[in-house]
Design a protein around this motif. Structure first.
Motif, PDB file in Angstrom:
ATOM      1  N   ARG A 319      23.233  29.409  -2.372  1.00  0.00           N
ATOM      2  CA  ARG A 319      22.102  28.520  -2.083  1.00  0.00           C
ATOM      3  C   ARG A 319      21.627  28.683  -0.631  1.00  0.00           C
ATOM      4  NH1 ARG A 319      21.830  22.445  -4.215  1.00  0.00           N
ATOM      5  NH2 ARG A 319      21.712  23.703  -6.098  1.00  0.00           N
ATOM      6  N   THR A 320      22.559  28.763   0.314  1.00  0.00           N
ATOM      7  CA  THR A 320      22.167  28.905   1.716  1.00  0.00           C
ATOM      8  C   THR A 320      21.407  30.201   1.951  1.00  0.00           C
ATOM      9  OG1 THR A 320      24.033  27.587   2.517  1.00  0.00           O
ATOM     10  CG2 THR A 320      23.033  29.094   4.088  1.00  0.00           C
ATOM     11  N   ILE A 321      21.944  31.298   1.433  1.00  0.00           N
ATOM     12  CA  ILE A 321      21.327  32.589   1.695  1.00  0.00           C
ATOM     13  C   ILE A 321      20.005  32.737   0.951  1.00  0.00           C
ATOM     14  CG2 ILE A 321      21.603  35.094   1.452  1.00  0.00           C
ATOM     15  CD1 ILE A 321      24.568  34.680   2.067  1.00  0.00           C
ATOM     16  N   SER A 322      19.934  32.227  -0.267  1.00  0.00           N
ATOM     17  CA  SER A 322      18.655  32.314  -0.988  1.00  0.00           C
ATOM     18  C   SER A 322      17.585  31.497  -0.269  1.00  0.00           C
ATOM     19  CB  SER A 322      18.811  31.841  -2.432  1.00  0.00           C
ATOM     20  OG  SER A 322      19.075  30.454  -2.490  1.00  0.00           O
ATOM     21  N   THR A 323      17.965  30.382   0.331  1.00  0.00           N
ATOM     22  CA  THR A 323      17.016  29.584   1.107  1.00  0.00           C
ATOM     23  C   THR A 323      16.545  30.358   2.330  1.00  0.00           C
ATOM     24  OG1 THR A 323      17.990  27.502   0.346  1.00  0.00           O
ATOM     25  CG2 THR A 323      16.693  27.432   2.378  1.00  0.00           C
ATOM     26  N   GLN A 324      17.486  31.017   3.019  1.00  0.00           N
ATOM     27  CA  GLN A 324      17.123  31.816   4.194  1.00  0.00           C
ATOM     28  C   GLN A 324      16.163  32.940   3.823  1.00  0.00           C
ATOM     29  OE1 GLN A 324      20.994  33.072   5.516  1.00  0.00           O
ATOM     30  NE2 GLN A 324      21.338  31.269   6.776  1.00  0.00           N
ATOM     31  N   ILE A 325      16.446  33.618   2.719  1.00  0.00           N
ATOM     32  CA  ILE A 325      15.603  34.740   2.293  1.00  0.00           C
ATOM     33  C   ILE A 325      14.234  34.241   1.848  1.00  0.00           C
ATOM     34  CG2 ILE A 325      15.336  36.548   0.541  1.00  0.00           C
ATOM     35  CD1 ILE A 325      18.444  36.813   0.613  1.00  0.00           C
ATOM     36  N   GLY A 326      14.218  33.179   1.039  1.00  0.00           N
ATOM     37  CA  GLY A 326      12.956  32.666   0.527  1.00  0.00           C
ATOM     38  C   GLY A 326      12.049  32.107   1.606  1.00  0.00           C
ATOM     39  N   ASN A 327      12.626  31.569   2.673  1.00  0.00           N
ATOM     40  CA  ASN A 327      11.837  30.984   3.757  1.00  0.00           C
ATOM     41  C   ASN A 327      11.341  32.019   4.770  1.00  0.00           C
ATOM     42  OD1 ASN A 327      11.842  28.305   2.948  1.00  0.00           O
ATOM     43  ND2 ASN A 327      13.728  27.806   4.045  1.00  0.00           N
ATOM     44  N   ALA A 328      11.827  33.242   4.675  1.00  0.00           N
ATOM     45  CA  ALA A 328      11.519  34.246   5.697  1.00  0.00           C
ATOM     46  C   ALA A 328      10.098  34.782   5.587  1.00  0.00           C
ATOM     47  CB  ALA A 328      12.506  35.409   5.581  1.00  0.00           C
ATOM     48  N   VAL A 329       9.568  35.225   6.726  1.00  0.00           N
ATOM     49  CA  VAL A 329       8.339  36.010   6.734  1.00  0.00           C
ATOM     50  C   VAL A 329       8.684  37.395   6.198  1.00  0.00           C
ATOM     51  CG1 VAL A 329       6.536  37.029   8.187  1.00  0.00           C
ATOM     52  CG2 VAL A 329       7.450  34.756   8.733  1.00  0.00           C
ATOM     53  N   PRO A 330       7.959  37.916   5.198  1.00  0.00           N
ATOM     54  CA  PRO A 330       8.260  39.268   4.718  1.00  0.00           C
ATOM     55  C   PRO A 330       8.177  40.289   5.854  1.00  0.00           C
ATOM     56  CG  PRO A 330       6.788  38.150   3.195  1.00  0.00           C
ATOM     57  CD  PRO A 330       6.887  37.268   4.404  1.00  0.00           C
ATOM     58  N   VAL A 331       9.199  41.116   5.961  1.00  0.00           N
ATOM     59  CA  VAL A 331       9.316  42.017   7.108  1.00  0.00           C
ATOM     60  C   VAL A 331       8.133  42.980   7.204  1.00  0.00           C
ATOM     61  CG1 VAL A 331      10.737  43.837   8.152  1.00  0.00           C
ATOM     62  CG2 VAL A 331      11.833  41.825   7.144  1.00  0.00           C
ATOM     63  N   LYS A 332       7.711  43.532   6.075  1.00  0.00           N
ATOM     64  CA  LYS A 332       6.596  44.487   6.102  1.00  0.00           C
ATOM     65  C   LYS A 332       5.312  43.843   6.598  1.00  0.00           C
ATOM     66  CE  LYS A 332       7.743  48.686   4.805  1.00  0.00           C
ATOM     67  NZ  LYS A 332       7.498  49.860   5.671  1.00  0.00           N
ATOM     68  N   LEU A 333       5.042  42.623   6.175  1.00  0.00           N
ATOM     69  CA  LEU A 333       3.853  41.929   6.660  1.00  0.00           C
ATOM     70  C   LEU A 333       3.957  41.710   8.161  1.00  0.00           C
ATOM     71  CD1 LEU A 333       1.165  40.532   6.182  1.00  0.00           C
ATOM     72  CD2 LEU A 333       2.425  38.458   5.533  1.00  0.00           C
ATOM     73  N   ALA A 334       5.149  41.332   8.625  1.00  0.00           N
ATOM     74  CA  ALA A 334       5.367  41.148  10.062  1.00  0.00           C
ATOM     75  C   ALA A 334       5.155  42.456  10.823  1.00  0.00           C
ATOM     76  CB  ALA A 334       6.784  40.624  10.305  1.00  0.00           C
ATOM     77  N   TYR A 335       5.565  43.569  10.222  1.00  0.00           N
ATOM     78  CA  TYR A 335       5.370  44.884  10.848  1.00  0.00           C
ATOM     79  C   TYR A 335       3.882  45.156  11.081  1.00  0.00           C
ATOM     80  CZ  TYR A 335       4.929  50.007  10.993  1.00  0.00           C
ATOM     81  OH  TYR A 335       4.588  51.296  11.335  1.00  0.00           O
ATOM     82  N   TYR A 336       3.059  44.881  10.084  1.00  0.00           N
ATOM     83  CA  TYR A 336       1.629  45.150  10.237  1.00  0.00           C
ATOM     84  C   TYR A 336       0.961  44.130  11.149  1.00  0.00           C
ATOM     85  CZ  TYR A 336       2.085  48.823   6.797  1.00  0.00           C
ATOM     86  OH  TYR A 336       2.455  49.982   6.162  1.00  0.00           O
ATOM     87  N   ILE A 337       1.508  42.932  11.239  1.00  0.00           N
ATOM     88  CA  ILE A 337       1.049  41.977  12.249  1.00  0.00           C
ATOM     89  C   ILE A 337       1.332  42.548  13.637  1.00  0.00           C
ATOM     90  CG2 ILE A 337       1.508  39.712  13.277  1.00  0.00           C
ATOM     91  CD1 ILE A 337       1.951  38.662  10.406  1.00  0.00           C
ATOM     92  N   GLY A 338       2.548  43.101  13.816  1.00  0.00           N
ATOM     93  CA  GLY A 338       2.904  43.720  15.096  1.00  0.00           C
ATOM     94  C   GLY A 338       2.000  44.886  15.438  1.00  0.00           C
ATOM     95  N   LYS A 339       1.701  45.739  14.465  1.00  0.00           N
ATOM     96  CA  LYS A 339       0.805  46.870  14.697  1.00  0.00           C
ATOM     97  C   LYS A 339      -0.597  46.392  15.079  1.00  0.00           C
ATOM     98  CE  LYS A 339       3.402  50.496  14.164  1.00  0.00           C
ATOM     99  NZ  LYS A 339       3.659  51.386  15.336  1.00  0.00           N
ATOM    100  N   SER A 340      -1.024  45.278  14.489  1.00  0.00           N
ATOM    101  CA  SER A 340      -2.338  44.720  14.825  1.00  0.00           C
ATOM    102  C   SER A 340      -2.376  44.223  16.268  1.00  0.00           C
ATOM    103  CB  SER A 340      -2.672  43.568  13.869  1.00  0.00           C
ATOM    104  OG  SER A 340      -2.656  43.996  12.524  1.00  0.00           O
ATOM    105  N   ILE A 341      -1.266  43.606  16.699  1.00  0.00           N
ATOM    106  CA  ILE A 341      -1.177  43.144  18.089  1.00  0.00           C
ATOM    107  C   ILE A 341      -1.241  44.327  19.046  1.00  0.00           C
ATOM    108  CG2 ILE A 341       0.375  42.076  19.781  1.00  0.00           C
ATOM    109  CD1 ILE A 341       1.353  40.254  17.471  1.00  0.00           C
ATOM    110  N   LEU A 342      -0.494  45.373  18.760  1.00  0.00           N
ATOM    111  CA  LEU A 342      -0.476  46.546  19.632  1.00  0.00           C
ATOM    112  C   LEU A 342      -1.838  47.225  19.674  1.00  0.00           C
ATOM    113  CD1 LEU A 342       3.001  48.111  18.765  1.00  0.00           C
ATOM    114  CD2 LEU A 342       2.356  46.830  20.815  1.00  0.00           C
ATOM    115  N   LYS A 343      -2.528  47.259  18.545  1.00  0.00           N
ATOM    116  CA  LYS A 343      -3.857  47.864  18.509  1.00  0.00           C
ATOM    117  C   LYS A 343      -4.819  47.089  19.405  1.00  0.00           C
ATOM    118  CE  LYS A 343      -7.484  49.505  15.368  1.00  0.00           C
ATOM    119  NZ  LYS A 343      -8.597  48.989  16.173  1.00  0.00           N
ATOM    120  N   ALA A 344      -4.756  45.761  19.334  1.00  0.00           N
ATOM    121  CA  ALA A 344      -5.633  44.939  20.170  1.00  0.00           C
ATOM    122  C   ALA A 344      -5.323  45.143  21.652  1.00  0.00           C
ATOM    123  CB  ALA A 344      -5.457  43.467  19.800  1.00  0.00           C
TER     124      ALA A 344
END
Length: 347
Positions: A319-344
């Protein structure tokens, strides 16, 4: 140029990990949930600070940025449960009310710290709330260029049929989320995410990966999943296996529970209860079980080697780990957010 970020409401590090993969140094993550500390620090080059952000001063957060920082990035995903479609009917609960104003605290930190870049990711329902428009107005009033949009997660590499709200803001220039790198012809799917993992039976644990752990099934649920078809519903079952709610006229509204995923489509949204076969369409496409914790993490685009608990010290809590995983920002989406910041920044 020295770019540093602080991740507010960091959880186990989905946003931090994606930003780091993109090339942004994250100096610290702050979260009230102490159990997130191991996963956050074991997988990221950053330190975890356990704290209630309602009680942390802006000065304390600002002090986390190294003195030689050229570009300050303040990023975060305020807990979204009060605004999620899954829990919308509970908006009046004490737990939800206690989290409703976290976006106001985020805005206060921005006003006080004056970061060069702001990033915020959340559930799409938040965009309909007055508190979100207040957040946007506050940023614009303090001379931020603001861009926000609802994005389809698979178009940014996340194999889940979900949408997310992404906001980017900049003090010095226009900023936008980069164009989607995937389209309808090459979207990631369930097979590309979890198809390579060893087979498991319900209740089994992979001896080589303790996170590849599938929850047990009752005898009746085992019969149900054996009769479930990928993408099908409970209507595929024998009548003796139906639940009482399925026999009512309102039962048609429960078609997404007790279902199997399909190999060559994105999965449903990974919630905090994805480990349970009856909690959504979380049945494995071909094996007679719900998806494992590792499979849920992979569908959230955490790397295969991401560690969620210390095998030498901690006993795994599904239950603890599934909550941690379910609440997380998807890593790939975060990666493209980071790329967008660097581009700007580079532009």
């Amino acid at each position: 140029m020295n770019i540093n970020a602080v991740d507010l409401f960091c959880g186990v590090g989905g946003l931090t990990h994606g930003l780091e993969q993109a090339g942004i140094n994250v100096v610290a993550g702050i979260d009230i949930v102490a159990s997130s500390k191991f996963a956050y620090e074991a997988n990221n080059n950053s330190k975890f600070i356990e704290a209630d952000l309602k009680k942390v001063s802006s000065k304390k957060i600002d002090s986390l940025f190294p003195k030689n920082t050229d570009i300050k990035v303040l990023a975060g995903c305020a807990p979204c449960q009060p605004f999620s479609s899954y829990s919308y009917r509970y908006k009046g609960s004490d737990a939800s009310i206690n989290k409703m104003d976290l976006l106001d605290y985020f805005a206060k930190f921005i006003v006080d710290i004056k970061p060069d870049i702001v990033s915020m990711e959340n559930v799409p329902q938040l965009s309909k709330e007055p508190i979100f428009m207040k957040f946007v107005r506050t940023l614009k009033h303090h001379n931020y260029s603001v861009c926000w949009k609802l994005v389809y997660a698979p178009s940014y590499g996340v194999p889940q049929n979900r949408k997310r709200l992404v906001l980017l803001a900049s003090k010095s220039a226009d900023i936008h989320l980069i164009d989607p790198p995937f389209n309808k012809d090459n979207l990631p799917d369930v097979f590309s995410a979890i198809g390579q993992l060893p087979e498991l039976k319900a209740g089994e644990i992979d001896p080589h990966d303790a996170l590849h752990h599938a929850a047990k099934l009752s005898k009746k649920n085992l019969e149900r999943i054996k009769q479930s078809k990928p993408g099908g519903t409970w209507k595929d079952w024998d009548s003796r296996l139906l639940l009482a709610c399925h026999k009512k006229s309102t039962g048609n509204t429960y078609r997404s529970v007790y279902g199997r995923m399909e190999w060559h489509k994105p999965s449903p949204t990974i919630t905090t209860q994805f480990y349970g076969y009856g909690n959504g369409r979380f049945g494995h496409p071909v094996q007679n079980r719900a998806i494992s914790l590792r499979e849920g993490a992979l569908l959230q685009t955490f790397p295969l080697n991401y560690k969620f608990f210390d095998t030498n010290k901690n006993k795994l809590s599904i239950r603890t780990i599934s909550t941690q995983i379910g609440n997380a920002v998807p890593v790939k989406l975060a990666y493209y957010i980071g790329k967008s910041i660097l581009k700007a920044v580079n532009d």
